[in-house]
Structures are given as C-alpha cells and as structure tokens.
Scaffold this motif. Structure first.
Motif, mmCIF file in Angstrom:
data_model
loop_
_atom_site.group_PDB
_atom_site.id
_atom_site.type_symbol
_atom_site.label_atom_id
_atom_site.label_comp_id
_atom_site.label_asym_id
_atom_site.label_seq_id
_atom_site.Cartn_x
_atom_site.Cartn_y
_atom_site.Cartn_z
ATOM 1 N N SER A 233 0.847 -1.196 0.000
ATOM 2 C CA SER A 233 0.000 0.000 0.000
ATOM 3 C C SER A 233 0.880 1.242 0.000
ATOM 4 O O SER A 233 1.772 1.381 0.845
ATOM 5 C CB SER A 233 -0.918 0.004 1.226
ATOM 6 N N TRP A 234 0.620 2.126 -0.960
ATOM 7 C CA TRP A 234 1.326 3.411 -1.037
ATOM 8 C C TRP A 234 0.296 4.515 -1.206
ATOM 9 O O TRP A 234 -0.682 4.374 -1.955
ATOM 10 C CB TRP A 234 2.274 3.429 -2.235
ATOM 11 N N MET A 235 0.496 5.613 -0.486
ATOM 12 C CA MET A 235 -0.408 6.754 -0.653
ATOM 13 C C MET A 235 0.349 8.050 -0.430
ATOM 14 O O MET A 235 1.399 8.079 0.229
ATOM 15 C CB MET A 235 -1.598 6.678 0.309
ATOM 16 N N GLU A 236 -0.180 9.104 -1.010
ATOM 17 C CA GLU A 236 0.335 10.450 -0.758
ATOM 18 C C GLU A 236 -0.825 11.418 -0.876
ATOM 19 O O GLU A 236 -1.819 11.142 -1.551
ATOM 20 C CB GLU A 236 1.467 10.801 -1.731
ATOM 21 N N PRO A 259 2.755 5.651 5.754
ATOM 22 C CA PRO A 259 3.930 5.439 4.904
ATOM 23 C C PRO A 259 3.758 4.210 4.029
ATOM 24 O O PRO A 259 2.830 3.410 4.223
ATOM 25 C CB PRO A 259 5.051 5.235 5.929
ATOM 26 N N LEU A 260 4.664 4.038 3.076
ATOM 27 C CA LEU A 260 4.663 2.834 2.249
ATOM 28 C C LEU A 260 4.772 1.611 3.159
ATOM 29 O O LEU A 260 5.682 1.504 3.974
ATOM 30 C CB LEU A 260 5.836 2.863 1.276
ATOM 31 N N THR A 261 3.813 0.695 3.005
ATOM 32 C CA THR A 261 3.742 -0.468 3.888
ATOM 33 C C THR A 261 3.556 -1.733 3.059
ATOM 34 O O THR A 261 2.732 -1.751 2.135
ATOM 35 C CB THR A 261 2.582 -0.329 4.891
ATOM 36 N N ALA A 262 4.304 -2.773 3.390
ATOM 37 C CA ALA A 262 4.200 -4.053 2.696
ATOM 38 C C ALA A 262 4.025 -5.167 3.724
ATOM 39 O O ALA A 262 4.616 -5.123 4.813
ATOM 40 C CB ALA A 262 5.446 -4.316 1.854
ATOM 41 N N ILE A 263 3.205 -6.144 3.382
ATOM 42 C CA ILE A 263 2.963 -7.302 4.246
ATOM 43 C C ILE A 263 3.169 -8.562 3.418
ATOM 44 O O ILE A 263 2.618 -8.692 2.318
ATOM 45 C CB ILE A 263 1.534 -7.287 4.834
ATOM 46 N N GLY A 264 3.962 -9.473 3.930
ATOM 47 C CA GLY A 264 4.151 -10.768 3.306
ATOM 48 C C GLY A 264 3.728 -11.866 4.258
ATOM 49 O O GLY A 264 3.969 -11.780 5.474
ATOM 50 N N ALA A 265 3.078 -12.904 3.743
ATOM 51 C CA ALA A 265 2.592 -13.987 4.599
ATOM 52 C C ALA A 265 2.751 -15.318 3.888
ATOM 53 O O ALA A 265 2.594 -15.415 2.668
ATOM 54 C CB ALA A 265 1.136 -13.755 4.983
ATOM 55 N N ALA A 266 3.045 -16.336 4.674
ATOM 56 C CA ALA A 266 3.104 -17.714 4.175
ATOM 57 C C ALA A 266 2.242 -18.579 5.089
ATOM 58 O O ALA A 266 2.263 -18.406 6.318
ATOM 59 C CB ALA A 266 4.538 -18.224 4.160
ATOM 60 N N ARG A 267 1.486 -19.498 4.484
ATOM 61 C CA ARG A 267 0.621 -20.387 5.258
ATOM 62 C C ARG A 267 0.831 -21.830 4.800
ATOM 63 O O ARG A 267 0.843 -22.116 3.595
ATOM 64 C CB ARG A 267 -0.846 -20.002 5.098
ATOM 65 N N THR A 278 4.131 -14.147 9.156
ATOM 66 C CA THR A 278 3.877 -12.850 8.521
ATOM 67 C C THR A 278 5.002 -11.890 8.840
ATOM 68 O O THR A 278 5.585 -11.924 9.940
ATOM 69 C CB THR A 278 2.551 -12.233 9.002
ATOM 70 N N VAL A 279 5.289 -11.039 7.882
ATOM 71 C CA VAL A 279 6.269 -9.968 8.056
ATOM 72 C C VAL A 279 5.646 -8.668 7.558
ATOM 73 O O VAL A 279 5.125 -8.621 6.435
ATOM 74 C CB VAL A 279 7.576 -10.254 7.288
ATOM 75 N N THR A 280 5.688 -7.630 8.386
ATOM 76 C CA THR A 280 5.191 -6.308 8.019
ATOM 77 C C THR A 280 6.358 -5.331 8.007
ATOM 78 O O THR A 280 7.118 -5.261 8.979
ATOM 79 C CB THR A 280 4.118 -5.821 9.011
ATOM 80 N N HIS A 281 6.474 -4.596 6.906
ATOM 81 C CA HIS A 281 7.562 -3.614 6.784
ATOM 82 C C HIS A 281 6.961 -2.262 6.414
ATOM 83 O O HIS A 281 6.190 -2.150 5.453
ATOM 84 C CB HIS A 281 8.554 -4.049 5.705
ATOM 85 N N ALA A 282 7.287 -1.232 7.182
ATOM 86 C CA ALA A 282 6.822 0.128 6.929
ATOM 87 C C ALA A 282 8.022 1.063 6.882
ATOM 88 O O ALA A 282 8.930 0.971 7.720
ATOM 89 C CB ALA A 282 5.843 0.590 8.006
ATOM 90 N N LEU A 283 8.025 1.957 5.901
ATOM 91 C CA LEU A 283 9.096 2.939 5.808
ATOM 92 C C LEU A 283 8.907 4.047 6.843
ATOM 93 O O LEU A 283 7.845 4.168 7.466
ATOM 94 C CB LEU A 283 9.126 3.549 4.410
ATOM 95 N N LYS A 284 9.923 4.876 7.016
ATOM 96 C CA LYS A 284 9.828 6.011 7.930
ATOM 97 C C LYS A 284 8.747 6.971 7.448
ATOM 98 O O LYS A 284 8.657 7.293 6.267
ATOM 99 C CB LYS A 284 11.168 6.741 8.010
ATOM 100 N N ALA A 285 7.902 7.407 8.378
ATOM 101 C CA ALA A 285 6.827 8.350 8.058
ATOM 102 C C ALA A 285 7.314 9.756 8.363
ATOM 103 O O ALA A 285 7.202 10.240 9.497
ATOM 104 C CB ALA A 285 5.570 8.014 8.856
#
Length: 352
Positions: A233-236, A259-267, A278-285
């Motif tokens: 997800s990216w927004m401005e 901020p730009l946020t990405a989520i990856g998941a494996a099941r 799951t791994v969630t990564h968010a850039l500096k806001a």
C-alpha cells in the motif's frame, strides 16, 4: 430482492447519542476549585443520525456489470449546555444537515471465463460535524486546548478508482489506483489566543486537497499445503489549510499520512495442523504536516521511524470442537510505533 432491473438492496437506519457531561476541578489538597457547565463535550446534548439507502446490481451485458447506489442522510445536533472561554453562563447549539452521497461502479470481464476483470468507479462521501467537532472543550494535541465553535459545514469527498483483477489456476492478483478529493475538511486551527495558559485551537472547514494511492494484493498456492500472500500500500496526499493563527493558506502533506507499507505472509496446512508466518515492513513516516511536527507526544521529531515486524502462529485441530493455537508475535522484539497512534506496540509476545 431480484427484479428485471437488477438485484436491489435497500434500507433505513437511525442512530442516537444522548450525552450528559460535567467537569469538577480539584486542587492538590482535594478541595473543589472550579465547576464547569460541561465536560469534554456539551452537557444535555443529543446527536441523531437517520439515513435511507439503496443499491442496485445489474448486468448490462453478459460481461459488464454495474453497481449503482445512494444514501440520503439527515443529521441533527442539539447541544443544550456548551461552555465557552470567558463566559460563566452556558449557551446552546442547534444544527441540522441533510446530504446525499451516490456511487457507481462498473466491472467488465475481459475473457469469457471471467478470469480477467477491469473495474472503475466513482463514489461520494459526506461527514457531518459531530458533538466533538462543535462542542469540544478539552486538552488537544501538543498541550493545546480546543474550544467550541458555533457552526460547521459537512466534509465532502469524491473518490475515483480503477483497477485490474486476474485469476489463474493457483494464483490471484489485484491492483487498484484511487484518487480522493477533499472539500471543507474539518481541521483544528490555532486562534492565536490563550486559554488557562494554553494555546487555543478550534475547528474550521479549512481543509482542501486530495489523497491518492495504489494498493496491490497477490496470492499464490505453491503446493496443496503451502500458499503465499503479498500486500503493498502506497499513498500520498496534500491539503491546503491554516496551520497557524496567521491568515495564510498553506499547502502541506495530509496529517498522519500512512507510509509505504508491505505485508508478506506464508501459510502451511496439512491435515489438522497449520502454521502461518507474517512480516510487516513500513518505511519512515516523515511527510509531516505542521500539526504533526508540534504533536511530539504522538510523533517523534523528524517523523515516525520505519520498522519490520515478524510473527508466527501454529494451530492443531485435535478434535472436531477443539483447536489449540500458539503465536509468537513480534519475534525480534522490535520497538516500534504505528504512525500517529501515540503509543508503542507490544514487544515479543507469546499467546496460547
């Protein structure tokens, strides 16, 4: 219900808040020091919302579907006892607003089997001022104090979106672009005055701007037991408002912008056992509005740091009606905060 003109859904809603509030201030010795006619919002207050809505889903051609809907909403606020700085007596506020919001969406199948689809839509949004917007008399962000305002107009939004969905034998993907225009956003605005030694702010319909962004969602089954998912997800956004007491219109980022946020998941699942990671990564806001920069209780100077957080969960369905689960959240014990939330999230956490 099904009709020759499509599948209809319609209804009505009514919601009512009734509020009694008060404030008593005591000195350090416990003696009553002051009495105010209201607490954080007006005393002897009522907020009613009534609405009518309808939506029609209709097939225009074998591959083209349309969804058309609308909502008519009436909002009424009767605040019987409102406090105002410099006044010992209470006054009242009565407001009523009626607004209509509509939406239309089109979904087109590209191939006969419907595995590829494009969609587009436009939708309106309206938010009428509530009791907090009109009558709040309490501490606000960054040690400011917010005071009541006699009248405000509804906020209005218009969103355009379009995207593509695709499905294969073992995978799916969707990408969406949206653009939302913002009109008459209700924003806290400094007045330049002081109340009980604190900087005064009050609400105004001063915000004009937009938010736009892209969202991506993908899923894939690698085997019968293992599947993956990724979300991005990216927004401005930009907003024109009056961030200071000066009568100068300023354009700056929308407050608390994600901020730009990405989520990856494996099941993985086999029989009665399953596991997810799951791994969630968010850039500096660091795209900050003026009110973000002064609100250092919620947002650190320079912005909210980025973070990467991972969690794992396992489960065992050992009987028809019994499920045992275990989760290790925030595996690396990351010290992090979701932008604008005002508090740090839990550290490493074991849940059974």
């Amino acid at each position: 219900w099904e009709t020759p003109a499509g599948r209809w859904v319609a209804g009505a809603e009514f919601y009512s808040d009734r509020v009694d509030s008060f404030l008593r201030e005591f000195d350090p010795a416990g003696a009553l020091a002051a009495v105010r006619v209201q607490g954080p919002v007006a005393d002897d207050a009522r907020h009613d919302i009534s609405g009518l809505f309808a939506e029609d889903r209709v097939r225009l051609t074998p591959r083209l579907h349309a969804i058309v809907g609308g909502r008519l909403q009436h909002t009424r606020i009767n605040a019987g006892k409102v406090a105002m700085p410099g006044r010992t007596d209470a006054f009242s506020i009565k407001t009523e607003t009626t607004a209509f919001a509509g939406n239309v969406r089109l979904i087109q199948s590209i191939d006969p089997r419907g595995n590829w689809k494009v969609f587009a839509g436009a939708s309106q949004g309206v938010r009428a001022p509530n009791l907090s917007d009109l009558t709040r008399f309490d501490i606000a962000e960054a040690g400011q104090i917010e005071t009541p305002v006699a009248a405000l107009d509804p906020e209005r939004f218009l969103t355009f979106e379009g995207g593509l969905r695709a499905a294969w034998a073992r995978a799916q993907a969707e990408v969406v672009y949206y653009h939302t225009t913002i009109d008459r956003l209700i924003v806290r605005t400094p007045t330049g005055a002081k109340v009980t030694g604190l900087d005064e702010v009050t609400k105004r319909n001063s915000g004009q701007g937009y938010i736009r962004g892209v969202e991506l969602d993908t899923r894939a089954a690698l085997t019968d037991a293992l599947s993956l998912r990724g979300v991005l997800s990216w927004m401005e956004g930009r907003l024109e408002s009056y961030p200071t007491a000066a009568p100068v219109l300023v354009e700056e980022p929308v407050s608390r912008l994600m901020p730009l946020t990405a989520i990856g998941a494996a099941r993985w699942q086999r029989g009665a056992w399953w596991a997810t990671a799951t791994v969630t990564h968010a850039l500096k806001a660091d795209r900050l509005a003026t009110q973000d920069r002064v609100d250092t209780e919620r947002i650190p100077p320079g912005g909210t740091p980025g973070y990467t957080v991972g969690s794992v969960r396992v489960g065992w369905q050992f009987a028809q009606h019994f499920l045992l689960t275990a989760a290790l959240e925030n595996v690396t014990n990351e010290d992090y905060r979701i932008h604008g939330s005002g508090l740090n999230e839990p550290g490493r956490n074991l849940v059974l």
